[in-house]
Enzyme design. Structure first.
Site, short mmCIF file in Angstrom:
data_model
loop_
_atom_site.label_atom_id
_atom_site.label_comp_id
_atom_site.label_asym_id
_atom_site.label_seq_id
_atom_site.Cartn_x
_atom_site.Cartn_y
_atom_site.Cartn_z
N ASP A 1 -28.98 33.31 32.39
CA ASP A 1 -29.48 32.08 31.75
C ASP A 1 -29.50 30.90 32.70
O ASP A 1 -30.31 29.99 32.56
CB ASP A 1 -28.63 31.74 30.52
CG ASP A 1 -28.97 32.62 29.34
OD1 ASP A 1 -29.71 33.60 29.52
OD2 ASP A 1 -28.49 32.33 28.23
N SER B 1 -19.57 42.89 25.54
CA SER B 1 -18.61 41.81 25.39
C SER B 1 -18.49 40.96 26.65
O SER B 1 -19.42 40.27 27.04
CB SER B 1 -17.26 42.40 24.95
OG SER B 1 -16.36 41.41 24.54
N LYS C 1 -22.67 42.88 21.94
CA LYS C 1 -21.48 42.44 21.21
C LYS C 1 -21.19 40.98 21.56
O LYS C 1 -20.87 40.67 22.71
CB LYS C 1 -20.26 43.29 21.56
CG LYS C 1 -18.98 42.83 20.84
CD LYS C 1 -17.78 43.65 21.26
CE LYS C 1 -16.52 43.22 20.53
NZ LYS C 1 -16.07 41.87 20.91
#
Length: 565
Positions: free
Chosen positions: A309, A298, A323
Site C-alpha cells: 500500500d 495475519s 485474515k
C-alpha cells in the site's frame, strides 16, 4: 418411571457455556449493573443446580472445558479457547522451544487440520504437510463432535523418542495415508534461512512472527548487508502469522518516517490503534520483494500489505489467506486462555483483507482454500476472486482490493512441472523423507565430515545414481517403477532429495539454497528485482483528496493530511 437416558441432555453444555462466557466476559469486564449482577447469579444458579440436583454425577470442570469451545464457535472463525496445557504449548512455540511432533493444528468441521508444519521437525521429516487432516491417532479416530484441542494435544505429545501413528487425509489422495512420527524436542527458529541469491540480492525465509523473530530477522539482514546485499527477498510463504507488533517492527526497517503501517478498529476506543514508521529503519533505501502464498496469513499479510500500500515493496506469488481479525489473549484463573477477536486491522490504504465468513458457520470458511484450488485460482490469475466493491488505492495510485487477502503484484502459478502420478504416490507415502532419513543414517560418518552443503553437492551421488537408489527404495516400499513418469519427475525428485539430505546434515540454512534453484516464485521475484520493478514511480496526477474522502476511516483522512504536506 421412564428409564433415564445415559445421553447427556443437549441443553446442558450450552447452558453451562452461556453461563460461563457471560460470567467471564460480561460480569468481569464491564461496570457493575443489574444485567451483570443477574448474569453472575445465573452462573451460580446453573452450576449449583447441576452440582446438587442433576440425575448423574457430573464433573463440572470437564463439562465446562467441552462447553466453552461450543459457544465460541458461534462467533468468528478465529476466536478460540485453549486449555491450560494448550496455552502452555502455544507459549512455548512462540517463545522458542516446544516438545511434540512439530505441527500447529486447528479443529475444522470436527476434524483436526494441520495449519503449519515446523521446518526440520519430526512431522516435516516424515512428510506431513500443511492442509493435511489427522483422522486418527494410534488407530483411534479423531473425527467427531467430542474431540477437543486439549485431547488432541495430549495424544500428540509424549516422551522424547516415543512414536505416534497418524492417519492422514490429503486432498490429492482418495485413501487414508499412514505416518509414524517420532516425538522430539524442537528448537523453533522463526528465520529458517538467509543467504545471497546473487551478488546483490539477499534472501530471508521467515516461518512465523514469534517473540524472537525481529531479533533473528535483523541478524540475518545485517549479515546479508555485510555480504553485499543491496536488495532483499523476504519469503513469507506458509507463514501463518503471529505477533502483530513484530511484523510492524520489521516493516519499519524499510519505511521512511511518518508512513502508516497498519491500524486497528474495534468495538471500543481502547482497541483503536495506529502504527506509523519512525524513519529509523536500516533498510529504507533497499529494494524489497515479498513472497506470499495461500498459507500466508495475519501478520504476514500486515507485512505484505504495508509494503504494497505504501508502494515500498513488490509482492510476488499467490493470493494470501485473508485474515484481518485481531485476537487478544485473556488468561483465565486456571491458566487456560481465550483468544477473543477484539478488532479488525486495516492496511494503509484503508482496506480490510479479511475474507468472508458467517458467524457460527465455519464450514465454508474452512473449505475456502480447497475451493480456490478447485476453481483453478492457483493456476490462473484470472481465476482470482476479488471484491470490486472494495477497491482501494496505494500511495502512488495503484488499485488494490479488500475483502479477501493480499493479491500479489506479480502472480506466479503453482509449479506443476514434474508432478506426476508417480511423484504424488511417493510423496504421499512420505518416501522422500524416509529415504533421506535412511540415507543420512547409513552415510552419517562421511556426511558429517563435510564443511557445508556446497561440498555435499560436489560429492553427492550423481543424479542418475541418486534417482536409481530412490526408485529401488520406493519399489521395496511397494511402489512399482513407472519410468516414463519417473523421468518426467526426475529433476523435481532429485532436487528435493538433495535439499532434504542437506537439511538433515546442515539444517534449514542448507535446505533453501538448494530447493530455491528451481523455485519459480523465487526466480520470478529475482527477475523483477533485476528489472527494478520494486521501484514505484510517484503518480503526479493522483487526486489524493478524493482518495482520502472515499475511504472509510478518519485515520486515512489524517494520512491524507500528511501526504498533502
Amino acid at each position: 418411571m421412564k428409564q433415564q437416558s445415559s445421553r447427556q441432555p443437549i441443553w446442558l453444555p450450552l447452558a453451562i457455556a452461556v453461563a460461563v462466557v457471560v460470567g467471564l466476559f460480561i460480569g468481569n469486564r464491564i461496570s457493575p449493573n443489574s444485567y451483570a449482577v443477574d448474569s453472575d447469579r445465573k452462573v451460580n444458579a446453573i452450576l449449583s443446580l447441576i452440582n446438587q440436583d442433576y440425575v448423574d454425577s457430573t464433573n463440572l470442570k470437564d463439562l465446562i472445558e467441552m462447553s466453552i469451545p461450543e459457544i465460541l464457535s458461534n462467533l468468528d472463525p478465529h476466536t478460540s479457547y485453549m486449555s491450560a496445557e494448550e496455552f502452555k504449548a502455544s507459549s512455548e512455540s512462540m517463545s522458542g522451544t516446544m516438545s511434540d511432533i512439530g505441527i500447529q493444528f486447528e479443529l475444522m468441521n470436527d476434524t483436526v487440520g494441520i495449519v503449519e508444519v515446523i521446518p526440520g521437525g519430526p512431522a516435516a521429516r516424515v512428510g506431513l504437510m500443511a492442509g493435511d487432516r489427522i483422522v486418527s491417532i494410534d488407530d483411534t479416530t479423531t473425527v467427531g463432535e467430542k474431540i477437543t484441542k486439549g485431547s488432541i494435544t495430549k495424544r500428540l505429545r509424549g516422551p522424547k523418542g516415543s512414536k505416534v501413528k497418524l492417519g492422514i487425509k490429503r486432498h490429492n489422495s482418495a485413501k487414508t495415508l499412514s505416518f509414524t512420527v517420532t516425538r522430539g524436542k524442537i528448537p523453533v527458529n522463526t528465520v529458517d534461512a538467509h543467504y545471497m541469491l546473487d551478488k546483490n540480492t539477499g534472501y530471508v525465509k521467515v516461518n512465523q512472527f514469534g517473540r524472537n523473530t525481529y531479533r533473528e530477522f535483523m541478524q540475518a539482514m545485517t549479515k546479508l548487508k555485510e555480504d553485499g546485499a543491496k536488495r532483499y527477498m523476504i519469503d513469507l510463504r506458509g507463514n501463518g502469522g503471529g505477533f502483530m507488533e513484530i511484523a510492524v517492527r520489521m516493516v519499519n526497517e524499510f519505511m521512511p518516517a511518518d508512513d502508516l503501517i497498519v491500524y486497528t478498529h474495534g468495538r471500543y476506543k481502547r482497541d483503536d490503534r495506529e502504527w506509523w514508521s519512525t524513519g529509523k529503519g536500516l533498510f529504507q533505501d533497499a529494494e524489497v520483494a515479498v513472497l506470499i502464498d495461500e498459507f500466508s496469513a495475519s501478520a504476514s499479510e500486515i507485512f505484505a500489505g504495508a509494503l504494497q500500500d505504501n508502494d515500498r515493496g513488490l509482492i510476488v506469488g499467490c493470493r494470501s489467506f485473508g485474515k484481518a481479525l485481531v485476537q487478544k489473549e485473556f488468561i483465565l484463573p486456571d491458566s487456560s486462555a481465550i483468544r477473543l477477536t477484539t478488532a479488525r486491522y486495516y492496511t494503509p490504504s484503508g482496506r480490510c483483507i479479511q475474507k468472508d465468513y458467517k458467524r457460527g458457520a465455519n464450514e465454508d470458511y474452512d473449505n475456502e482454500l480447497v475451493e480456490r484450488f478447485m476453481r483453478g485460482e492457483l493456476d490462473n490469475r484470472d481465476s482470482i476472486k476479488v471484491d470490486k466493491s472494495q477497491m482501494f488505492t496505494t500511495a502512488n495510485g495503484r488499485t488494490v482490493y479488500g475483502g479477501g487477502g493480499i493479491v500479489p503484484d506479480i502472480f506466479v502459478p503453482r509449479d506443476t512441472s514434474g508432478v506426476t502420478g508417480y511423484y504424488i504416490e511417493v510423496d504421499n507415502a512420505g518416501l522422500l523423507q524416509r529415504f533421506t532419513f535412511d540415507y543420512c543414517n547409513n552415510n552419517r560418518t562421511a556426511l558429517s565430515k563435510m564443511s557445508d552443503y556446497k561440498q555435499f553437492l560436489r560429492m553427492a551421488p550423481n543424479d542418475d545414481e541418486l534417482i536409481g537408489m530412490f526408485v529401488d527404495y520406493a519399489e521395496v516400499a511397494g511402489i512399482a517403477p513407472r519410468w516414463y513418469y519417473i523421468n518426467v519427475s526426475r529433476d523435481k525428485i532429485v532436487t528435493e532429495l538433495k535439499a532434504l539430505i542437506a537439511r538433515d546434515i546442515f539444517g534449514s540454512q542448507a535446505y533453501y539454497p538448494i530447493l530455491n534453484r528451481n523455485d519459480k516464485t523465487v526466480q520470478q521475484a529475482l527477475k523483477a528485482l533485476n528489472k527494478h520493478k520494486a521501484v514505484f514511480p510517484i503518480t503526479e496526477s493522483l487526486d489524493l483528496k478524493s482518495i482520502a474522502q472515499s475511504r472509510q476511516s478518519g485515520v486515512l483522512s489524517r494520512m491524507y493530511q500528511f501526504i498533502k504536506r
